[in-house]
Design a protein around this motif. Structure first.
Motif, mmCIF file in Angstrom:
data_model
loop_
_atom_site.group_PDB
_atom_site.id
_atom_site.type_symbol
_atom_site.label_atom_id
_atom_site.label_comp_id
_atom_site.label_asym_id
_atom_site.label_seq_id
_atom_site.Cartn_x
_atom_site.Cartn_y
_atom_site.Cartn_z
ATOM 1 N N THR A 122 0.812 -1.226 0.000
ATOM 2 C CA THR A 122 0.000 0.000 0.000
ATOM 3 C C THR A 122 0.842 1.271 0.000
ATOM 4 O O THR A 122 0.309 2.358 -0.191
ATOM 5 C CB THR A 122 -0.931 0.029 1.232
ATOM 6 O OG1 THR A 122 -0.129 -0.025 2.422
ATOM 7 C CG2 THR A 122 -1.890 -1.162 1.220
ATOM 8 N N ARG A 155 0.031 -4.179 -9.491
ATOM 9 C CA ARG A 155 -1.351 -4.108 -9.015
ATOM 10 C C ARG A 155 -2.257 -4.956 -9.896
ATOM 11 O O ARG A 155 -3.105 -5.702 -9.388
ATOM 12 C CB ARG A 155 -1.843 -2.659 -8.994
ATOM 13 C CG ARG A 155 -3.329 -2.568 -8.637
ATOM 14 C CD ARG A 155 -3.730 -1.256 -8.025
ATOM 15 N NE ARG A 155 -3.450 -0.123 -8.876
ATOM 16 C CZ ARG A 155 -3.621 1.144 -8.504
ATOM 17 N NH1 ARG A 155 -4.066 1.426 -7.279
ATOM 18 N NH2 ARG A 155 -3.352 2.143 -9.321
ATOM 19 N N LEU A 170 -4.609 -1.512 -2.878
ATOM 20 C CA LEU A 170 -3.206 -1.893 -3.022
ATOM 21 C C LEU A 170 -2.589 -1.220 -4.231
ATOM 22 O O LEU A 170 -3.298 -0.763 -5.140
ATOM 23 C CB LEU A 170 -3.067 -3.414 -3.150
ATOM 24 C CG LEU A 170 -3.483 -4.102 -4.456
ATOM 25 C CD1 LEU A 170 -3.017 -5.549 -4.439
ATOM 26 C CD2 LEU A 170 -4.977 -4.047 -4.702
ATOM 27 N N VAL A 333 -10.649 -3.946 2.469
ATOM 28 C CA VAL A 333 -9.938 -4.268 1.226
ATOM 29 C C VAL A 333 -10.797 -5.042 0.226
ATOM 30 O O VAL A 333 -10.375 -5.233 -0.913
ATOM 31 C CB VAL A 333 -8.654 -5.069 1.521
ATOM 32 C CG1 VAL A 333 -7.723 -4.286 2.443
ATOM 33 C CG2 VAL A 333 -8.962 -6.435 2.097
#
Length: 580
Positions: A122, A155, A170, A333
Motif C-alpha cells: 500500500t 497491481r 493496493l 480491502v
C-alpha cells in the motif's frame, strides 16, 4: 442401525477405542511410569510421542478431549510467523520454518500442506524492498525448500490473483508461501502415534492432585470424568503441558511456578469460498497485528483478534465486538463486503502467552519456557503450534534429572506420524482406490488429506456396510464411516468430539452441526453401546452448546458472552473446574 464390521485379525495402529480406553485405565493404576504428561493438546501429545520414542514408559492424561483447548482453535497454520521478523525474533522464526519444512516433507505430508498468501502493498518506494528483504529471510531461514519463493506482482497482477480486492486497496503485491493443517486432527494423530509407540493415552481423565514422596512429586491422582472412578498414577516425573491451565496445575501442585501464563483470545470466522473470489490467501496489516484470510477447503477462515481473556478457560466466547472487528478490517480491502449473514462458523481460542511487562498481548513473546519447578515436576508453556515438537523435546529433556539412568536423545524429527508412510503413492492411486470402493477420486483425495495411508483402516470399517460410505446427513463433505471410525479408533467419546474436532462440521456448515447431530449420534451409539436415552442426551447437550455459542456471539462484551456460553451443559459434566 448397522454396526461397523471389524476383522478380529486386524490390528489398528495406535487405536484409541473403547477396549483400549479400558486397558489404559488398568495400566494407569498398576504400572510405574517414567513420565506422566498432563494435557492432551499438541504440546502434551508431542511430549508423549517424544518420550515414547526415546524408550520411556509414558502416560498422557487429558481432562476433556484431545485438542479440546487451544490446539483445535488456532489459525491452522504451520508458519514461521512473518511478523516476528519485525520484532527481531530471528531464532523463533528460523526454528518454526525448520519445523514447517519437516512437517511438509517427512513428519506429516498428509496433514500439512503448502498454502499461498498475497501480501498487498500500500506504500510506494520503501514498502516493496522492505517487505522483499523480510520475505527473502523468510524463504531461506530454517532450510525451507519445499515451498516456492516470493513472487512480486504489479497491481494488475495482484488483482488477477485476488479479484476480490478493491483496486484502491493496493498498489502491488508479493505472493509468498506458508503451510496449513487441520490442527485438531494433527494433534489427535500425534497422540495416536504416541500410543502406537507404547504410550498410554487417555482422555476424560482429570488430574485432581499430586502424589508426593518426601519433597518430590511422584505421580498424580486422576479421576475418570465419565464414571467418577479415581486412582493414583505413579511416575518418576510429571510434566505440566496444560497451556492456559498451567498456573492452575501449579497451584494444584502447591509449588510456585517460574513463569506465569496469560491467556490471549483469538477469534476466527468461517465464510463460504465463493464470498471471496481469490486464488490465494491474504495477510493484511491492522493497527494492532495482522489479519489472515486463509483458504480452507470450500471455505475461508478469517482472523484473528488478540485480546486479554480472564474468564472461563475451557470455553472462551466470541463477542459481537470480536466479529465486527474482523468484518470491519477485512471489508476495508474487499470490493464486495462480507456480512454477518455470510458467516458459517465462528470459533474462539486462547493463546498461552508467557506473561511479560507489556500490556499488549500481541507484543508478548511467542517463545516458550520450560522449568523444573520442583523435584519430579516440569512445566512448559508459551510457544506456538508450529514449534510443538521442539517444545516437547525440551520438556522431556528438562525431566531427565528425575528419570533413572541415561535417557536417549529426541528422535521425533525422524518419526513420521501415522498415515504419512505410503501417502504419496496413494495420492497417485486415488482413481483405483475410488473405483474399488465406489467413491469419486475427489472424495478419496479428501480422505487421504485427513487420514493419509490410514485410509485403508477407515474404508475397512465399512466392510459389509456399504451405507457407511454415503455422506453424513447435513454434512455432505464427510462420510458416515468417518464418524464410526472417530469413535472406534480416534478416541471420540462424545458427539461434540466428533462434530467439532474429528470433523470440523461445527464450523463448516451454517447449522453448526445441529442437522448432523442425530445421524452422527446414532453412528457413535453402535461403537459405544449407547441406548436411545443416551443418544438423545448427546444430541441435547450438543444442540445446547451450539445455541449458547450463537447467543454469546451476539453479546457486546466478554462478560456477557461468557455468561451465555457458560450456561450450556458440559459434555463431560464430571469435570472439576480449577479454583483460581
Amino acid at each position: 442401525m448397522a454396526k461397523a464390521k471389524e476383522s478380529s485379525a486386524e490390528i489398528v495402529q495406535g487405536r484409541l477405542g473403547p477396549a483400549e480406553r479400558q486397558e489404559a485405565w488398568r495400566r494407569l493404576g498398576s504400572e510405574h511410569f517414567d513420565v506422566v504428561i498432563i494435557g492432551g493438546g499438541v504440546t502434551g501429545a508431542g511430549a508423549a510421542l517424544d518420550a515414547a520414542t526415546r524408550g520411556l514408559r509414558v502416560a498422557l492424561v487429558e481432562a476433556r478431549d484431545l485438542a479440546s483447548g487451544t490446539s483445535s482453535r488456532s489459525s491452522k497454520l504451520f508458519h514461521g510467523g512473518l511478523r516476528y521478523l519485525e520484532q527481531l525474533e530471528f531464532g523463533l522464526v528460523r526454528e518454526a520454518l525448520r519445523e514447517r519444512e519437516l512437517m511438509i516433507t517427512r513428519i506429516a505430508p498428509h496433514l500439512v500442506k503448502p498454502v499461498s498468501f498475497l501480501y498487498p502493498l500500500t506504500k510506494r518506494i520503501w514498502e516493496r524492498p522492505y517487505t522483499a528483504a523480510g520475505l527473502f529471510l523468510y524463504d531461506t531461514m530454517g532450510g525451507s525448500k519445499s515451498v516456492p519463493g516470493q513472487k512480486h506482482l504489479t497491481r494488475a497482477g495482484a488483482l488477477r490473483m485476488v479479484p476480490a480486492l478493491k483496486r484502491s486497496a493496493l498498489i502491488g503485491g508479493i505472493r509468498y508461501y506458508d503451510a496449513q493443517a487441520d490442527d485438531a486432527r494433527h494433534t489427535m494423530t500425534v497422540a495416536r502415534t504416541a500410543a502406537h509407540y507404547g504410550a498410554v493415552v487417555r482422555t476424560s481423565t482429570q488430574v485432581t492432585g499430586m502424589l508426593r514422596e518426601a519433597d518430590r512429586v511422584a505421580g498424580v491422582h486422576v479421576r475418570d470424568v465419565e464414571t467418577g472412578a479415581e486412582i493414583e498414577v505413579k511416575a518418576h516425573a510429571v510434566i505440566n503441558c496444560t497451556g492456559v491451565w498451567t498456573d492452575e496445575i501449579q497451584r494444584l501442585a502447591g509449588t510456585r511456578g517460574r513463569f506465569r501464563v496469560r491467556a490471549s483470545k483469538g477469534v476466527h470466522i468461517v465464510v463460504p469460498r465463493d464470498r471471496i473470489v481469490s486464488e490465494s490467501g491474504m495477510i493484511l496489516r491492522t493497527e494492532k497485528s495482522v489479519l489472515f484470510v486463509i483458504p480452507w477447503r470450500n471455505h475461508w477462515i478469517v482472523g484473528t483478534t488478540d485480546t486479554d481473556w480472564n474468564l472461563d478457560l475451557a470455553h472462551p466466547a466470541a463477542t459481537k465486538k470480536d466479529i465486527d472487528y474482523i468484518l470491519t478490517h477485512v471489508n476495508k480491502v474487499l470490493a464486495t463486503p462480507l456480512t454477518n449473514d455470510d458467516i458459517e462458523g465462528v470459533y474462539a481460542g486462547l493463546r498461552p502467552l508467557l506473561s511479560g511487562e507489556s500490556e499488549d498481548t500481541s507484543k508478548l513473546s511467542r517463545e516458550h519456557a520450560v522449568a523444573r519447578v520442583a523435584p519430579g515436576l516440569v512445566a512448559i508453556a508459551g510457544g506456538k503450534y508450529t514449534t510443538y515438537r521442539v517444545m516437547a523435546a525440551d520438556a522431556i529433556d528438562a525431566a531427565s534429572p528425575d528419570l533413572p539412568g541415561r535417557i536417549m536423545s529426541s528422535i521425533t524429527d525422524k518419526v513420521p506420524l501415522l498415515g504419512a508412510d505410503g501417502y504419496h503413492a496413494l495420492v497417485n492411486q486415488a482413481d483405483q482406490l475410488g473405483a474399488k470402493h465406489g467413491l469419486h477420486p475427489y472424495r478419496v483425495r479428501h480422505l487421504l488429506d485427513r487420514y493419509g495411508s490410514l485410509v485403508h483402516q477407515v474404508l475397512a470399517t465399512a466392510d459389509g456396510n456399504p451405507e457407511l460410505l454415503r455422506p453424513l446427513a447435513g454434512a455432505p463433505d464427510y462420510l458416515q464411516v468417518e464418524i464410526v471410525y472417530a469413535a472406534a479408533c480416534e478416541g471420540a467419546l462424545h458427539l461434540e468430539d466428533a462434530l467439532t474436532r474429528r470433523t470440523r462440521i461445527s464450523i463448516e456448515y451454517p447449522h453448526r452441526g445441529v442437522e448432523s447431530a442425530e445421524a452422527a449420534a446414532k453412528l457413535m451409539a453402535g461403537v459405544h453401546g449407547w441406548d436411545d436415552k443416551r443418544v438423545a442426551h448427546e444430541i441435547e447437550v450438543y444442540t445446547a452448546r451450539v445455541e449458547a455459542e450463537r447467543d454469546s456471539q451476539t453479546q457486546p462484551d466478554d462478560q456477557a458472552a461468557d455468561a451465555r456460553r457458560s450456561a450450556a451443559p458440559e459434555a463431560r459434566p464430571e469435570v472439576i473446574e480449577p479454583v483460581s
